[in-house]
Design an enzyme around this catalytic site. Structure first.
Site, PDB file in Angstrom:
ATOM      1  CG  ASP A   1      45.098  41.923  26.396  1.00  0.00           C
ATOM      2  OD1 ASP A   1      44.183  42.774  26.336  1.00  0.00           O
ATOM      3  OD2 ASP A   1      45.367  41.282  27.430  1.00  0.00           O
ATOM      4  NE  ARG A   2      50.759  39.938  28.333  1.00  0.00           N
ATOM      5  CZ  ARG A   2      50.464  39.555  29.561  1.00  0.00           C
ATOM      6  NH1 ARG A   2      50.390  40.453  30.514  1.00  0.00           N
ATOM      7  NH2 ARG A   2      50.203  38.292  29.825  1.00  0.00           N
TER       8      ARG A   2
ATOM      9  CG  LEU B   1      39.216  42.775  35.740  1.00  0.00           C
ATOM     10  CD1 LEU B   1      39.489  42.453  37.194  1.00  0.00           C
ATOM     11  CD2 LEU B   1      37.919  43.560  35.616  1.00  0.00           C
ATOM     12  NE  ARG B   2      47.198  42.475  30.854  1.00  0.00           N
ATOM     13  CZ  ARG B   2      47.172  41.238  30.393  1.00  0.00           C
ATOM     14  NH1 ARG B   2      46.344  40.934  29.413  1.00  0.00           N
ATOM     15  NH2 ARG B   2      47.971  40.308  30.883  1.00  0.00           N
ATOM     16  N   GLY B   3      41.602  46.635  30.633  1.00  0.00           N
ATOM     17  CA  GLY B   3      40.973  47.852  30.106  1.00  0.00           C
ATOM     18  C   GLY B   3      40.576  48.814  31.212  1.00  0.00           C
TER      19      GLY B   3
END
Length: 423
Positions: free
Chosen positions: A280-281, A361-363
Site C-alpha cells: 500500500d506504500r 484515500l491514498r488511491g
C-alpha cells in the site's frame, strides 16, 4: 565553462567576489538574520526557532563564484568514465507501462514510488537502473550526508538546522538525485545508521554514522526482489515511508533525520507475495509481461548484444534521445504546479475508488497526482479523462481486495469501472 556543477563528489565552494566573467558559475549561500524575535516550531521532533508572524525561515541570498581546476576537472571525468556503463532508458524496447510509471515518479516524487511485478528476465532491474541518466539536479547543502534542502526545514538534517539558527552561511551546490540500492542481505544497522566506531576509538565520542536511508533522502531507494526482503527491514521501510523520518536509538545515541525517498521495488510474484502494508506504500503498481512478438524479441537481443560489445558507442547512439527525454522531464517538473484538474473529474475519480471499495484515500490522492504529472509530461496545463484512464489502473490495481475466486486481472476491473463512471 570552467566551472561545472552537478556532482556531489567534487564541488569546491570557495567564496570570492562576484565576477561578470562567463567562466564562473554561481552558487548560493543562505544565512538567517540573527537578533530578531523568534518563536519555536517543531519539525520531525526537533525544535527550530522561526520568526513569529512571518515565514518559517527567512533567507538571504548571496552570490559566490566557484572555479574548478583542470586537475579536478580531469579527476571528475575519469571518475565518471570509470563507473559501470548503464543501459540507456531510451533504448529499452516495449514495457511502456513500467517506463511511464517511473517517469511520472521522477516528475512528481510525491506520487510515492512504484512497485514493478512481472516475469523473470523482463528487464525490470535494467529499466530502473537506467533511470539514473535521466534524474534531474536538486539544490543541496554541500557536505551534508542527508542531502538537506536549504529551503525546506522538513528536509533538513539536525546539524544544518543548528547552523541556520546560529546564522551561519550554508554552502549550496547542485547535485543529481541519488539512486540507492538496498541489498536483500543488508543489516538493520547499515540501513538505519549506527555508531561511528572510528570516532569512538580515536576521539572517545559517540557519533552517528548515517545509513542507506540517510543517503536516499530526497532521492530514490530501489529494492530488487522486494518480496524476499526480511521482515525486520520491511518494518524499517514502513516506518520511514510513513513518517518521512528515520529515528535511530543506538548505544546512548538518539537521533532523527529526514528520510523522504521515492520507493521503487521489483519482484517476481511466483517467488512470494508482498506484505499488504508495504504494498500500500507504493504509489503505483506496474505489471510487466514477457514480450511475445518474435520481431521485438529479436530486436531486444540485437540491442543487448550491441551494448555488451561496445557500451560507450551504444550509449552515444542514444544520446540525442536521452537528452530530449531529460529536457522533457525537466520541463514537466517546472510546469507541474500550473497543471489544473476540473472538479468534476476529481469527483469521478473518487467515485471509482468508492465503488471499487478501495480502503483509505491514498488511491484518490495518487491518481490525482499521477494524472497531473502525465499532463505535464505531455506539455499540457489541463488534465483530461484520457490522462486519468492511462494512470488509474496503475494507481488502484494493488489496492483492491483480493478475491480468491476472481480470475480477471485487477487492472481490467479498474478499467471497466472507470468507463462505467466516466461514460
Amino acid at each position: 565553462m570552467a566551472a561545472v556543477l552537478g556532482t556531489s563528489s567534487a564541488a569546491v565552494l570557495a567564496s570570492r567576489p562576484l565576477s561578470s566573467h562567463s567562466s564562473k558559475s554561481q552558487i548560493h549561500s543562505l544565512s538567517t538574520h540573527p537578533g530578531q524575535n523568534y518563536g519555536r516550531k517543531f519539525y520531525g521532533g526537533i525544535s527550530v526557532p522561526v520568526k513569529k508572524g512571518r515565514s518559517k525561515v527567512r533567507v538571504a541570498i548571496s552570490n559566490v563564484a566557484t572555479e574548478i581546476s583542470p586537475a579536478q576537472e580531469q579527476a571528475r571525468k575519469l571518475a565518471s568514465e570509470s563507473q559501470r556503463p548503464v543501459y540507456p532508458f531510451s533504448a529499452i524496447v516495449g514495457q511502456d507501462e513500467m517506463k511511464l510509471c517511473l517517469l511520472l515518479n521522477v516528475i512528481d516524487p510525491k506520487i510515492g514510488g512504484v512497485m514493478i511485478m512481472g516475469d523473470r528476465g523482463t528487464g525490470k532491474s535494467t529499466t530502473v537502473r537506467s533511470l539514473v541518466d535521466l534524474l534531474p539536479e536538486i539544490i543541496v547543502v554541500s557536505g551534508d550526508p542527508f542531502n538537506s534542502d536549504p529551503e525546506d526545514p522538513e528536509s533538513m538534517g539536525m546539524e544544518v538546522r543548528e547552523k541556520l539558527v546560529r546564522g551561519d552561511e550554508l554552502p549550496i551546490m547542485m547535485t543529481k538525485i541519488n539512486m540507492v540500492d538496498l541489498p536483500l542481505g543488508a543489516t538493520e544497522d547499515r540501513v538505519c545508521g549506527t555508531i561511528d566506531i572510528e570516532k569512538a576509538l580515536t576521539e572517545g565520542v559517540k557519533a552517528f554514522e548515517p545509513g542507506l536511508l540517510a543517503k536516499a533522502n530526497r532521492g530514490i531507494l530501489y529494492v530488487d526482489e522486494v518480496n524476499l526482503l526480511d521482515d525486520h527491514l520491511v518494518d524499517v521501510l514502513l516506518d520511514s515511508a510513513a513518517s518521512g523520518w528515520n529515528t535511530v536509538e543506538r548505544e546512548g545515541i538518539s537521533i532523527s533525520h529526514p528520510a523522504r525517498f521515492i520507493l521503487i521495488g521489483s519482484g517476481n510474484p511466483e517467488e512470494g507475495e508482498l506484505r499488504p502494508q508495504l504494498l500500500d506504500r507504493f504509489g503505483m503498481h506496474a505489471q510487466v509481461g514477457t514480450v511475445r512478438d518474435a520481431e521485438l524479441r529479436v530486436k531486444i537481443v540485437e540491442e543487448r548484444a550491441r551494448f555488451d560489445k561496445n557500451p560507450k558507442e551504444f550509449r552515444d547512439s542514444y544520446k540525442a534521445e536521452q537528452d530530449k527525454l531529460q529536457e522533457q522531464i525537466s520541463s514537466a517538473r517546472n510546469s507541474l504546479s500550473s497543471v489544473q484538474m476540473d472538479r468534476d473529474l476529481q469527483v469521478k475519480i473518487s467515485k471509482v475508488c468508492a465503488e471499487l471499495n478501495v480502503d483509505g484515500l491514498r488511491g484518490d490522492i495518487v491518481t490525482n497526482r499521477a494524472a497531473k504529472a502525465l499532463a505535464a509530461l505531455k506539455g499540457r496545463e489541463e488534465v483530461t479523462s484520457e490522462d486519468i484512464a492511462t494512470v488509474i489502473p496503475n494507481c488502484l490495481r494493488h489496492r483492491l481486495r483480493k478475491d480468491p475466486l476472481e480470475s480477471i486481472d485487477s487492472g481490467l476491473l479498474v478499467i471497466e469501472k472507470f468507463y462505467e463512471v466516466f461514460s
